[in-house]
Design a protein around this motif. Sequence first.
Motif, PDB file in Angstrom:
ATOM      1  N   MET A   1      42.424 -46.461 124.469  1.00 49.91           N
ATOM      2  CA  MET A   1      42.798 -45.376 123.564  1.00 49.91           C
ATOM      3  C   MET A   1      44.244 -45.509 123.075  1.00 49.91           C
ATOM      4  SD  MET A   1      40.161 -43.517 123.108  1.00 49.91           S
ATOM      5  CE  MET A   1      40.903 -42.071 122.376  1.00 49.91           C
ATOM      6  N   GLU A   2      45.073 -46.179 123.903  1.00 54.48           N
ATOM      7  CA  GLU A   2      46.459 -46.368 123.486  1.00 54.48           C
ATOM      8  C   GLU A   2      46.557 -47.118 122.165  1.00 54.48           C
ATOM      9  OE1 GLU A   2      45.258 -47.071 126.422  1.00 54.48           O
ATOM     10  OE2 GLU A   2      46.432 -46.059 127.985  1.00 54.48           O
ATOM     11  N   SER A   3      45.542 -47.971 121.924  1.00 55.33           N
ATOM     12  CA  SER A   3      45.545 -48.781 120.698  1.00 55.33           C
ATOM     13  C   SER A   3      45.469 -47.912 119.445  1.00 55.33           C
ATOM     14  CB  SER A   3      44.388 -49.785 120.717  1.00 55.33           C
ATOM     15  OG  SER A   3      43.150 -49.115 120.873  1.00 55.33           O
ATOM     16  N   ILE A   4      44.918 -46.691 119.551  1.00 55.16           N
ATOM     17  CA  ILE A   4      44.834 -45.796 118.390  1.00 55.16           C
ATOM     18  C   ILE A   4      46.235 -45.405 117.928  1.00 55.16           C
ATOM     19  CG2 ILE A   4      44.082 -43.516 117.594  1.00 55.16           C
ATOM     20  CD1 ILE A   4      41.724 -43.715 119.514  1.00 55.16           C
ATOM     21  N   ILE A   5      47.090 -45.042 118.891  1.00 58.13           N
ATOM     22  CA  ILE A   5      48.462 -44.659 118.543  1.00 58.13           C
ATOM     23  C   ILE A   5      49.224 -45.846 117.970  1.00 58.13           C
ATOM     24  CG2 ILE A   5      50.688 -43.960 119.543  1.00 58.13           C
ATOM     25  CD1 ILE A   5      49.195 -42.051 121.333  1.00 58.13           C
ATOM     26  N   ILE A   6      49.046 -47.012 118.576  1.00 55.57           N
ATOM     27  CA  ILE A   6      49.727 -48.209 118.077  1.00 55.57           C
ATOM     28  C   ILE A   6      49.243 -48.552 116.671  1.00 55.57           C
ATOM     29  CG2 ILE A   6      50.080 -50.686 118.473  1.00 55.57           C
ATOM     30  CD1 ILE A   6      49.866 -50.093 121.472  1.00 55.57           C
ATOM     31  N   LEU A   7      47.943 -48.375 116.421  1.00 57.08           N
ATOM     32  CA  LEU A   7      47.387 -48.642 115.089  1.00 57.08           C
ATOM     33  C   LEU A   7      47.956 -47.669 114.056  1.00 57.08           C
ATOM     34  CD1 LEU A   7      45.368 -50.186 113.305  1.00 57.08           C
ATOM     35  CD2 LEU A   7      43.626 -48.488 113.955  1.00 57.08           C
ATOM     36  N   ILE A   8      48.070 -46.394 114.421  1.00 55.19           N
ATOM     37  CA  ILE A   8      48.657 -45.393 113.508  1.00 55.19           C
ATOM     38  C   ILE A   8      50.083 -45.796 113.148  1.00 55.19           C
ATOM     39  CG2 ILE A   8      49.465 -43.006 113.304  1.00 55.19           C
ATOM     40  CD1 ILE A   8      47.103 -42.190 115.110  1.00 55.19           C
ATOM     41  N   PHE A   9      50.839 -46.221 114.161  1.00 53.50           N
ATOM     42  CA  PHE A   9      52.223 -46.632 113.915  1.00 53.50           C
ATOM     43  C   PHE A   9      52.278 -47.866 113.015  1.00 53.50           C
ATOM     44  CE2 PHE A   9      56.182 -48.844 114.932  1.00 53.50           C
ATOM     45  CZ  PHE A   9      57.101 -47.811 114.817  1.00 53.50           C
ATOM     46  N   ALA A  10      51.407 -48.832 113.279  1.00 55.35           N
ATOM     47  CA  ALA A  10      51.399 -50.064 112.491  1.00 55.35           C
ATOM     48  C   ALA A  10      51.050 -49.781 111.030  1.00 55.35           C
ATOM     49  CB  ALA A  10      50.413 -51.066 113.086  1.00 55.35           C
ATOM     50  N   LEU A  11      50.027 -48.954 110.799  1.00 54.10           N
ATOM     51  CA  LEU A  11      49.621 -48.628 109.421  1.00 54.10           C
ATOM     52  C   LEU A  11      50.710 -47.821 108.708  1.00 54.10           C
ATOM     53  CD1 LEU A  11      45.836 -47.706 109.932  1.00 54.10           C
ATOM     54  CD2 LEU A  11      46.783 -49.783 108.893  1.00 54.10           C
ATOM     55  N   GLY A  12      51.306 -46.875 109.435  1.00 54.75           N
ATOM     56  CA  GLY A  12      52.392 -46.100 108.838  1.00 54.75           C
ATOM     57  C   GLY A  12      53.579 -46.956 108.493  1.00 54.75           C
ATOM     58  N   TYR A  13      53.896 -47.869 109.387  1.00 52.06           N
ATOM     59  CA  TYR A  13      55.032 -48.761 109.163  1.00 52.06           C
ATOM     60  C   TYR A  13      54.778 -49.668 107.964  1.00 52.06           C
ATOM     61  CZ  TYR A  13      59.379 -50.445 111.101  1.00 52.06           C
ATOM     62  OH  TYR A  13      60.691 -50.698 111.302  1.00 52.06           O
ATOM     63  N   LEU A  14      53.538 -50.170 107.871  1.00 54.91           N
ATOM     64  CA  LEU A  14      53.173 -51.027 106.742  1.00 54.91           C
ATOM     65  C   LEU A  14      53.298 -50.260 105.429  1.00 54.91           C
ATOM     66  CD1 LEU A  14      52.065 -53.802 105.834  1.00 54.91           C
ATOM     67  CD2 LEU A  14      49.756 -52.856 106.099  1.00 54.91           C
ATOM     68  N   SER A  15      52.891 -49.017 105.432  1.00 56.75           N
ATOM     69  CA  SER A  15      52.998 -48.183 104.227  1.00 56.75           C
ATOM     70  C   SER A  15      54.452 -47.971 103.823  1.00 56.75           C
ATOM     71  CB  SER A  15      52.321 -46.829 104.463  1.00 56.75           C
ATOM     72  OG  SER A  15      50.957 -46.989 104.771  1.00 56.75           O
ATOM     73  N   ILE A  16      55.330 -47.850 104.832  1.00 58.56           N
ATOM     74  CA  ILE A  16      56.754 -47.673 104.537  1.00 58.56           C
ATOM     75  C   ILE A  16      57.337 -48.931 103.902  1.00 58.56           C
ATOM     76  CG2 ILE A  16      59.032 -47.398 105.618  1.00 58.56           C
ATOM     77  CD1 ILE A  16      57.658 -45.545 107.667  1.00 58.56           C
ATOM     78  N   THR A  17      56.997 -50.104 104.453  1.00 59.83           N
ATOM     79  CA  THR A  17      57.532 -51.365 103.909  1.00 59.83           C
ATOM     80  C   THR A  17      56.962 -51.672 102.529  1.00 59.83           C
ATOM     81  OG1 THR A  17      55.810 -52.632 105.052  1.00 59.83           O
ATOM     82  CG2 THR A  17      57.895 -52.345 106.198  1.00 59.83           C
ATOM     83  N   LEU A  18      55.773 -51.163 102.228  1.00 58.96           N
ATOM     84  CA  LEU A  18      55.144 -51.394 100.921  1.00 58.96           C
ATOM     85  C   LEU A  18      55.355 -50.211  99.977  1.00 58.96           C
ATOM     86  CD1 LEU A  18      51.741 -52.983 102.068  1.00 58.96           C
ATOM     87  CD2 LEU A  18      53.783 -54.166 101.224  1.00 58.96           C
ATOM     88  N   GLU A  19      56.457 -49.510 100.177  1.00 57.02           N
ATOM     89  CA  GLU A  19      56.762 -48.312  99.397  1.00 57.02           C
ATOM     90  C   GLU A  19      56.692 -48.570  97.894  1.00 57.02           C
ATOM     91  OE1 GLU A  19      60.464 -45.130  98.839  1.00 57.02           O
ATOM     92  OE2 GLU A  19      60.790 -47.082  99.779  1.00 57.02           O
ATOM     93  N   HIS A  20      57.321 -49.654  97.442  1.00 58.72           N
ATOM     94  CA  HIS A  20      57.384 -49.921  96.005  1.00 58.72           C
ATOM     95  C   HIS A  20      56.038 -50.366  95.420  1.00 58.72           C
ATOM     96  CE1 HIS A  20      61.669 -49.212  95.859  1.00 58.72           C
ATOM     97  NE2 HIS A  20      61.843 -49.998  96.907  1.00 58.72           N
ATOM     98  N   PRO A  21      55.314 -51.316  96.044  1.00 60.65           N
ATOM     99  CA  PRO A  21      53.993 -51.675  95.500  1.00 60.65           C
ATOM    100  C   PRO A  21      53.011 -50.512  95.486  1.00 60.65           C
ATOM    101  CG  PRO A  21      54.743 -53.353  97.043  1.00 60.65           C
ATOM    102  CD  PRO A  21      55.690 -52.200  97.162  1.00 60.65           C
TER     103      PRO A  21
END
Length: 467
Positions: free
Chosen positions: A1-21
């Motif tokens: 279940m810990e992987s769910i939190i890590i996945l949320i963080f990874a997807l959120g982080y990816l969205s932040i880095t892809l702010e301009h596209p």
Amino acid sequence: MESIIILIFALGYLSITLEHPLRLDKTVPALIMAALIWAVLAVGFHSGWFSVIDTYENVFTYTEGHDAVHGFENTLLHHLGKTAEILVFLIGAMTIVEIIDLHRGFEVLKSAVRTKSKRKLLWIIGILAFILSAIIDNLTATIVLVTLLRKLISNKNERLWYAAMVVIAANAGGAWSPIGDVTTTMLWIANRVSALGLIKFVVIPSIVCFIVPFAVASYLKPFRGNIEVDTTEDVVAERLLSSKTMLFLGLGMIVSVPVFKTFTHLPPYVGMMLALGVVWLVSEYIHPEEDFSKERRHLYSAHKALSRIEISSILFFLGILMAVAGLESLVYSSVERIVDGVPTDVQVGTLRYLAEVMQEAIPNQDIVIMILGGLSAVIDNVPLVAASMGMYDPNVFEMDHWLWHFIAYSAGTGGSMLIIGSAAGVAAMGMERIDFIWYLRKVAWLAFIGFLAGAVVFILYRDMLLG
């Protein structure tokens, strides 16, 4: 279940880095990410799936009863309180800067530029960026100096080079000051570094990080010859008493915050509240002479300054810091530690576990921190430093340990290697439409040699100080 939190963080982080596209403000994924991480953590805790660890490494499991639930709530409140300290500090600093700008205080700096030589102009702008960023933070210094460059250089292609070099100088200047960058402010407020300790360890490497790329750039073609610079003084700004008064008062009050903390031992945000109050008080009675009418007083008031603050940036910091706090609080695994001379399995948070893994894979801590510096060019340095604060145990790495100073240097200056790697770079990119690929081809190598030179000097200087 810990992987769910890590996945949320990874997807959120990816969205932040892809702010301009994505054409999506990075504040949106930051807030959603933080809320979801704590929501899943809370549901998992109350369902008995997750254990939670606080900053004192006390582990709470729901089955332990009322005390565990109370411990979970206190952990959340503790992280919110630490985040709020940073946000209040930033709001105060940003408001003071906006009050100075409303009174056209920064236009006084234009009188410091009295040359037509491209090389001299490069060094003048660079020195201003280095010094100002240590006083009013690197983001604000970049905005001020890019605005100044627009008044001095009409040719945009020439101006791009100067704006890019301002980013390098501003990030180098902000790395050695507790109020020069959000990341150093975070480390300072969290009692990882002191103001004097940060200056002692980081100022010399930061100067090297600034001087090396500027020395090399001064011999490049874009900085040879003369340029048409408007050297006429800004008569309006010179004539106004309020411009100089608010400039020196505002900068002086910001600089007084570390002094206030040293004498009172209160958190920095209290000193910033005092600084803002004093500047606000003076701004109520000092206005530009030709605009002293009651009908126009509101144009120079702190209320106007508050309306100009980027609240989205404040909310971004709230989201990202609380998201990282959620990762820090999630018990991910156990590691073997020596407790009272006996090997013992100890439960640690996700970020602390990551630090243990990295330390085992790369025994040389200097290399690990330099890698973090390189990552700060790709990943926003705010969550990177927030993560590093959770990775290393403050009981082992105490205040002013060299590790925290090296993190401050690496995260602060490493972001210069890409235009999107720092708040200063993003600001310059937005104001001058600097192309990502152009910066990567033309300027990134200058930032890299500066970062590397400063890192080598830091290691040598640290070894000399520590024997």
